[in-house]
Design a protein around this motif. Structure first.
Motif, mmCIF file in Angstrom:
data_model
loop_
_atom_site.group_PDB
_atom_site.id
_atom_site.type_symbol
_atom_site.label_atom_id
_atom_site.label_comp_id
_atom_site.label_asym_id
_atom_site.label_seq_id
_atom_site.Cartn_x
_atom_site.Cartn_y
_atom_site.Cartn_z
ATOM 1 N N ASP A 128 6.621 -20.211 22.356
ATOM 2 C CA ASP A 128 6.462 -21.547 22.967
ATOM 3 C C ASP A 128 5.576 -21.479 24.210
ATOM 4 O OD1 ASP A 128 7.854 -23.122 21.184
ATOM 5 O OD2 ASP A 128 9.778 -22.835 22.175
ATOM 6 N N ALA A 129 5.787 -20.438 25.026
ATOM 7 C CA ALA A 129 4.965 -20.293 26.229
ATOM 8 C C ALA A 129 3.501 -20.095 25.861
ATOM 9 C CB ALA A 129 5.468 -19.112 27.057
ATOM 10 N N LEU A 130 3.263 -19.329 24.805
ATOM 11 C CA LEU A 130 1.898 -19.095 24.349
ATOM 12 C C LEU A 130 1.285 -20.379 23.802
ATOM 13 C CD1 LEU A 130 0.038 -16.590 24.133
ATOM 14 C CD2 LEU A 130 0.830 -16.315 21.780
ATOM 15 N N LEU A 131 2.106 -21.146 23.089
ATOM 16 C CA LEU A 131 1.644 -22.395 22.484
ATOM 17 C C LEU A 131 1.280 -23.429 23.546
ATOM 18 C CD1 LEU A 131 1.363 -23.757 19.648
ATOM 19 C CD2 LEU A 131 3.666 -24.651 19.995
ATOM 20 N N GLN A 132 2.001 -23.433 24.660
ATOM 21 C CA GLN A 132 1.819 -24.455 25.680
ATOM 22 C C GLN A 132 0.899 -24.021 26.813
ATOM 23 O OE1 GLN A 132 5.793 -25.438 26.924
ATOM 24 N NE2 GLN A 132 6.460 -25.828 24.819
ATOM 25 N N SER A 133 0.362 -22.817 26.724
ATOM 26 C CA SER A 133 -0.482 -22.323 27.817
ATOM 27 C C SER A 133 -1.739 -23.182 27.941
ATOM 28 C CB SER A 133 -0.861 -20.854 27.593
ATOM 29 O OG SER A 133 -1.578 -20.697 26.380
ATOM 30 N N GLU A 134 -1.900 -23.782 29.108
ATOM 31 C CA GLU A 134 -3.075 -24.582 29.419
ATOM 32 C C GLU A 134 -3.584 -24.156 30.778
ATOM 33 O OE1 GLU A 134 -2.067 -28.661 29.298
ATOM 34 O OE2 GLU A 134 -1.521 -28.671 27.168
ATOM 35 N N TYR A 135 -4.857 -24.340 31.017
ATOM 36 C CA TYR A 135 -5.392 -23.912 32.297
ATOM 37 C C TYR A 135 -6.616 -24.738 32.676
ATOM 38 C CZ TYR A 135 -8.233 -21.265 28.948
ATOM 39 O OH TYR A 135 -9.011 -20.890 27.884
ATOM 40 N N THR A 136 -6.806 -24.787 33.976
ATOM 41 C CA THR A 136 -8.032 -25.403 34.479
ATOM 42 C C THR A 136 -9.107 -24.330 34.512
ATOM 43 O OG1 THR A 136 -7.541 -24.855 36.761
ATOM 44 C CG2 THR A 136 -6.643 -26.922 35.930
ATOM 45 N N GLU A 137 -10.313 -24.745 34.796
ATOM 46 C CA GLU A 137 -11.418 -23.781 34.848
ATOM 47 C C GLU A 137 -11.171 -22.724 35.909
ATOM 48 O OE1 GLU A 137 -16.279 -23.789 35.496
ATOM 49 O OE2 GLU A 137 -15.197 -25.647 35.039
ATOM 50 N N GLN A 138 -10.576 -23.151 37.054
ATOM 51 C CA GLN A 138 -10.318 -22.201 38.136
ATOM 52 C C GLN A 138 -9.230 -21.203 37.764
ATOM 53 O OE1 GLN A 138 -10.424 -25.490 38.461
ATOM 54 N NE2 GLN A 138 -12.298 -25.799 39.672
ATOM 55 N N GLU A 139 -8.294 -21.600 36.915
ATOM 56 C CA GLU A 139 -7.154 -20.747 36.569
ATOM 57 C C GLU A 139 -7.374 -19.976 35.277
ATOM 58 O OE1 GLU A 139 -4.236 -23.763 36.280
ATOM 59 O OE2 GLU A 139 -3.583 -23.582 38.362
ATOM 60 N N GLN A 140 -8.540 -20.092 34.687
ATOM 61 C CA GLN A 140 -8.755 -19.556 33.347
ATOM 62 C C GLN A 140 -8.442 -18.067 33.239
ATOM 63 O OE1 GLN A 140 -12.536 -20.431 31.634
ATOM 64 N NE2 GLN A 140 -12.246 -19.091 29.886
ATOM 65 N N ALA A 141 -8.963 -17.278 34.158
ATOM 66 C CA ALA A 141 -8.775 -15.830 34.063
ATOM 67 C C ALA A 141 -7.306 -15.450 34.143
ATOM 68 C CB ALA A 141 -9.572 -15.131 35.171
ATOM 69 N N LEU A 142 -6.576 -16.027 35.111
ATOM 70 C CA LEU A 142 -5.169 -15.686 35.269
ATOM 71 C C LEU A 142 -4.345 -16.127 34.066
ATOM 72 C CD1 LEU A 142 -4.468 -16.492 39.037
ATOM 73 C CD2 LEU A 142 -4.525 -14.249 37.947
ATOM 74 N N THR A 143 -4.629 -17.302 33.537
ATOM 75 C CA THR A 143 -3.868 -17.796 32.398
ATOM 76 C C THR A 143 -4.154 -16.979 31.151
ATOM 77 O OG1 THR A 143 -3.997 -20.003 33.351
ATOM 78 C CG2 THR A 143 -3.288 -19.853 31.071
ATOM 79 N N GLU A 144 -5.392 -16.553 30.977
ATOM 80 C CA GLU A 144 -5.722 -15.704 29.830
ATOM 81 C C GLU A 144 -4.965 -14.387 29.902
ATOM 82 O OE1 GLU A 144 -9.922 -15.266 29.630
ATOM 83 O OE2 GLU A 144 -10.236 -17.161 28.590
ATOM 84 N N ILE A 145 -4.887 -13.823 31.099
ATOM 85 C CA ILE A 145 -4.123 -12.577 31.264
ATOM 86 C C ILE A 145 -2.655 -12.822 30.956
ATOM 87 C CG2 ILE A 145 -3.317 -10.887 32.957
ATOM 88 C CD1 ILE A 145 -6.042 -11.194 34.357
ATOM 89 N N SER A 146 -2.101 -13.915 31.493
ATOM 90 C CA SER A 146 -0.690 -14.230 31.280
ATOM 91 C C SER A 146 -0.384 -14.443 29.802
ATOM 92 C CB SER A 146 -0.317 -15.483 32.080
ATOM 93 O OG SER A 146 1.009 -15.862 31.818
ATOM 94 N N SER A 147 -1.238 -15.205 29.123
ATOM 95 C CA SER A 147 -0.990 -15.466 27.702
ATOM 96 C C SER A 147 -1.151 -14.200 26.861
ATOM 97 C CB SER A 147 -1.931 -16.562 27.199
ATOM 98 O OG SER A 147 -3.288 -16.173 27.330
#
Length: 535
Positions: A128-147
């Motif tokens: 579910d966390a992977l399915l709902q992962s969304e990010y802004t352009e500024q947060e892209q790198a961190l969210t990609e790592i998290s997902s």
């Protein structure tokens, strides 16, 4: 301390797409030919057709499918809900262009298979966390790592389930795996029900097996692990109690304080200041304390091995750990106790009832690392650095002398007990090999070279002694309570036929000085070698 990560493969899985599929018996779903798919059925049942195979996946089951050609998913129930994650195996880490080559490791773990998912609720949360992962352009790198981390955790759970099913693990073995999981994920919100689910054992059986394996209920074991980690942080960091409580998995500082005092007898703040006291007890770590200029209030001994006489602690009271008589310890009242990984072997968990205790999180064969760890919690970092420099100077001075004295002749270490003869291994591990064959550059006999890499010692049968062609032998005798039975080997024909014995190059040495780690122990080994060569 430096740790090098050795991996089985330089190829890493990277997720591409995730979907939560809901379909009926009249609805099929096509997985396009590509890389791999991870399936997790949370309701109903599906049938996968393709790749030349047909297999069923029931509710609560997971699967990995290599998709070399299109695969059709068909519902076998009125309504089916299934998470589907497609992923690829990437060569990003080594930049190779050979993307079609899948190494043996991935061929093994990614072959098609199904299994009851041993951590379904955890897998659903991760999906579910992977399915709902969304990010802004500024947060892209961190969210990609998290997902990516979430995907890898999900993949790990599925691979573990498939592996356990293939290997036919017993319930006890799967519970043991969850204990290892607790040891490494103690900082997470862990629930007994989820751990039982991960082991595929009902909660009542899980609790019973857990206590059988650890001697503790799951919640008590988890709290013990968390408190031990907190003790480490209290002595090695300046983090406040709120930070430490959350770092080790407690939801609030108040509950952390209450559990800490309940389990150690003192508050976290008192514990943090207690290690500056002078009354230390460190069973079988006395070498390190003395190196740092700290005199222990007790020294440990053992009926088979005697006292650590090489340390010169004749005036210090003795505690025989083999007798398990804790009266001396109670009377001495140490103000702080240091334990290493071997504490349970001597039932030294009793110490926690007497004084603040610190369990070294890692003890390695590299005594310098252990010395630095103890120095960090006693405020003796400068003393440790000086001791290490002095020892290295001693090694440099001794190395050229010993290599010249032995003139390329080989040397080995034997330990004799009443029951067995042990040959100590090469430069990669153990009490003697790294010092003799690495630091001092002495030659290994052929039999030592033939031992498997990393082995500390190997038992030699009496008839195998003739294979030991060492020119020189260091001999260490277990005392066996003063029985002298360990000396029976010295009277055998096989012993007298040894090359080193015939050349009168056989040297009996102090047990503790040679069967121990630490700077003083290693200095004594060097001194013994210089003595037998007449230097």
């Amino acid at each position: 301390m430096e740790r090098i990560n050795k991996t089985l493969s330089s190829r890493m899985p990277y997720w591409q797409r995730i979907a939560k599929l809901t379909f009926t018996a009249n609805h099929n779903y096509e997985l396009q030919a590509g890389d791999y798919a991870l399936l997790l059925v949370t309701k109903g049942a599906i049938e996968a057709v393709g790749n030349g195979t047909i297999f069923h996946l029931d509710e609560g089951y997971c699967a990995l499918i290599p998709i070399s050609q299109a695969v059709w998913l068909q519902s076998r129930d009125e309504t089916t809900v299934c998470y589907m994650v497609t992923f690829t195996i990437s060569d990003k880490l080594n930049n190779t262009s050979d993307s079609e080559k899948i190494d043996a490791f991935w061929e093994e773990v990614l072959r098609a298979g199904t299994s009851p998912c041993r951590a379904m609720s955890t897998c659903i949360l991760l999906a579910d966390a992977l399915l709902q992962s969304e990010y802004t352009e500024q947060e892209q790198a961190l969210t990609e790592i998290s997902s990516q981390i979430q995907f890898l955790e999900l993949l790990q759970h599925v691979l573990t389930s498939l592996k356990n099913r293939r290997e036919g693990l017993t319930m006890e073995e799967t519970v043991r795996l969850t204990i290892q999981y607790v040891d490494s994920h103690y900082y997470e919100p862990l629930a007994i029900g989820e751990l039982a689910e991960q082991a595929a054992v009902n909660r009542w059986q899980y609790t019973k097996l857990f206590k059988k394996l650890t001697g503790q209920l799951p919640v008590d074991y988890l709290n013990n692990v968390r408190i031990e980690k907190a003790q480490n942080l209290l002595l090695t960091t300046e983090n406040n109690l709120h930070q430490i409580a959350h770092a080790v998995g407690f939801s609030n500082e108040y509950y952390f304080n209450r559990k800490f005092k309940q389990m150690t007898g003192i508050s976290p703040g008192h514990y943090r200041s207690s290690h500056y006291n002078n009354k230390f007890f460190a069973p079988f770590l006395e070498d390190y304390l003395l190196t740092l200029g700290i005199t222990p209030v007790l020294q440990c001994t053992h009926k088979h091995w005697g006292s650590q006489t090489y340390l010169g602690l004749e005036q210090i009271p003795v505690l025989d750990v083999s007798a398990k008589n804790w009266q001396v310890l109670q009377e001495t009242k140490p103000e702080f106790i240091l334990l290493d990984d071997g504490y349970s072997r001597w039932s030294l968990e009793q110490c926690t009832r007497l004084s603040p205790v610190y369990k070294l999180p890692h003890t390695t064969e590299n005594w310098q690392d252990t010395l630095k760890a103890i120095a960090a919690i006693t405020g003796k970092e400068e003393a440790a650095a000086t001791a290490i420099r002095n020892h290295e100077q001693k090694l440099r001075a001794a190395r050229s002398k010993l290599k010249k004295a032995f003139s390329g002749e080989t040397i080995a270490v034997l330990r004799l007990t009443a029951e067995a003869i042990y040959l100590y291994g090469g430069p990669s591990g153990g009490y003697t090999g790294p010092l003799l064959y690495n630091s001092l550059g002495l030659e290994q006999p052929q039999l030592v070279k033939q031992l498997p890499a990393g082995i500390r010692r190997a038992e030699l049968k009496l008839e195998q002694l003739e294979l030991l062609d060492a020119d020189h032998l260091i001999v260490v005798l277990d005392k066996e309570g003063g029985s002298g039975k360990e000396r029976r080997w010295l009277k055998t024909e096989q012993w007298h036929s040894l090359k080193a014995v015939r050349l009168n190059h056989c040297y009996e040495t102090d047990f503790w000085a040679w069967m121990n780690y630490g700077m003083l122990s290693h200095n004594r080994k060097v001194d013994d070698l210089l003595l037998v060569t007449g230097l």
